[in-house]
Design an enzyme around this catalytic site. Structure first.
Site, short mmCIF file in Angstrom:
data_model
loop_
_atom_site.label_atom_id
_atom_site.label_comp_id
_atom_site.label_asym_id
_atom_site.label_seq_id
_atom_site.Cartn_x
_atom_site.Cartn_y
_atom_site.Cartn_z
N LYS A 99 0.36 -1.12 0.24
CA LYS A 99 -0.52 0.22 0.25
C LYS A 99 0.83 1.38 0.12
O LYS A 99 1.90 1.68 1.26
CB LYS A 99 -1.35 0.09 1.29
CG LYS A 99 -1.74 0.85 1.39
CD LYS A 99 -2.74 1.36 2.50
CE LYS A 99 -3.73 3.10 2.52
NZ LYS A 99 -3.66 3.30 3.43
N GLY A 160 -8.08 9.85 9.38
CA GLY A 160 -8.51 10.11 10.86
C GLY A 160 -9.52 10.91 11.10
O GLY A 160 -9.89 10.98 12.15
N ALA A 186 -9.76 5.92 3.72
CA ALA A 186 -9.54 7.26 4.91
C ALA A 186 -10.87 7.68 4.58
O ALA A 186 -11.12 8.76 3.88
CB ALA A 186 -8.65 8.44 4.17
N GLY A 187 -11.00 8.38 5.95
CA GLY A 187 -12.08 9.46 6.74
C GLY A 187 -13.63 8.71 6.48
O GLY A 187 -14.20 9.41 7.30
N ASN A 208 -9.56 2.49 9.47
CA ASN A 208 -9.22 1.38 10.68
C ASN A 208 -9.37 2.26 11.77
O ASN A 208 -10.17 1.94 12.36
CB ASN A 208 -7.46 2.25 10.38
CG ASN A 208 -6.78 1.89 11.45
OD1 ASN A 208 -5.05 2.41 11.36
ND2 ASN A 208 -7.23 1.28 12.55
N THR A 209 -9.91 4.05 11.73
CA THR A 209 -10.02 4.63 12.69
C THR A 209 -11.28 4.94 13.75
O THR A 209 -11.25 4.40 14.82
CB THR A 209 -9.57 6.77 12.58
OG1 THR A 209 -8.11 6.65 12.20
CG2 THR A 209 -9.55 7.05 13.78
#
Length: 258
Positions: A99, A160, A186-187, A208-209
């Site tokens: 990645k 994040g 992301a986001g 993830n976050t």
């Protein structure tokens, strides 16, 4: 009805949910969440792995037969750094998947489009399956496709931030034009964001976050698993067209007015 299998690179996956490994309260919590999510592709920053030992603590929690590692180049500030990190990962982890993350600005972590394209061109020539994290830029994504990328990973909003699909209009263009898989990265802050990304035709999402810092990460991972499945089913079923006026769901009957 099961959703279609996901063919990407040299892998065939049943899950379209990719997970990150950062920000969890513990490695055990991370492991439980990943297993609950059903994810088969998990990204881990090379800088978090101790390459000097044969039994890295983090990796020991990811050693499951259905989990494939996707090392990332987080921390790289230019193409040279990223290519070097990818080569280290290939030697240490015995994988030619990477990645690609190049974000020189530590505050906003925005990907560098010029260095990302440069690194993608070099890594593709070296035989890597490259999954670059990029802005939701349709033109850049086509350049990456022509450079030999395995997929493109446009952001929904800053890493994040949990702000969701702020780039929705551009994601739709990328999905429409792309001849390689599109993975929204992301986001994504809620299962509904993941479902929406799948509904518009994204091939997968990376989260993830939103899972790692949830009050109950394992339960949140399960919620994301179900959202991705639901969103993909909706896409495959073909959503009904939107209308600007009301349309009766049942025919009007004369006896109501007699």
């Amino acid at each position: 009805m099961q959703t279609s299998l996901f063919n990407i690179g040299d892998k065939t996956l049943t899950s379209r949910l990719f997970l990150g490994t950062g920000k969890f309260g513990s490695n055990k919590e991370m492991e439980q969440s990943i297993l609950a999510s059903g994810s088969e592709l998990v990204t881990v920053a090379l800088k978090r792995i101790d390459l000097e030992t044969e039994t890295d603590v983090l990796l020991s929690h990811l050693q499951h037969p259905n989990i494939h590692l996707l090392p990332n180049t987080s921390g790289a500030r230019n193409a040279k750094d990223a290519v070097f990190a990818a080569q280290l990962a290939r030697e240490a982890l015995e994988t030619n998947w990477v990645k690609l993350e190049i974000h020189p600005d530590p505050k906003y972590l925005m990907p560098d489009p010029i260095e990302t394209l440069k690194a993608t061109e070099e890594l593709a020539k070296l035989g890597f399956f490259v999954l670059p994290y990029v802005h939701a830029d349709p033109v850049l994504c086509k350049h990456l496709e022509n450079a030999g990328t395995t997929a493109v990973m446009p952001l929904g909003s800053p890493i994040g931030s949990n702000k969701g699909l702020k780039t929705l209009d551009f994601l739709e263009i990328i999905i429409e034009q792309s001849k390689v898989p599109v993975i929204v990265d992301a986001g994504i802050g809620a299962p509904s964001d993941a479902a929406k990304a799948m509904e518009i035709g994204a091939d997968a999402v990376l989260v993830n976050t939103a899972i790692a810092i949830a009050g109950n990460p394992k339960l949140m991972a399960e919620a994301f698993k179900e959202a991705v499945i639901a969103g993909r089913k909706a896409f495959e079923a073909k959503l009904a067209n939107q209308q600007n006026h009301a349309i009766a769901s049942s025919p009007l009957t004369a006896f109501l007015y007699e």
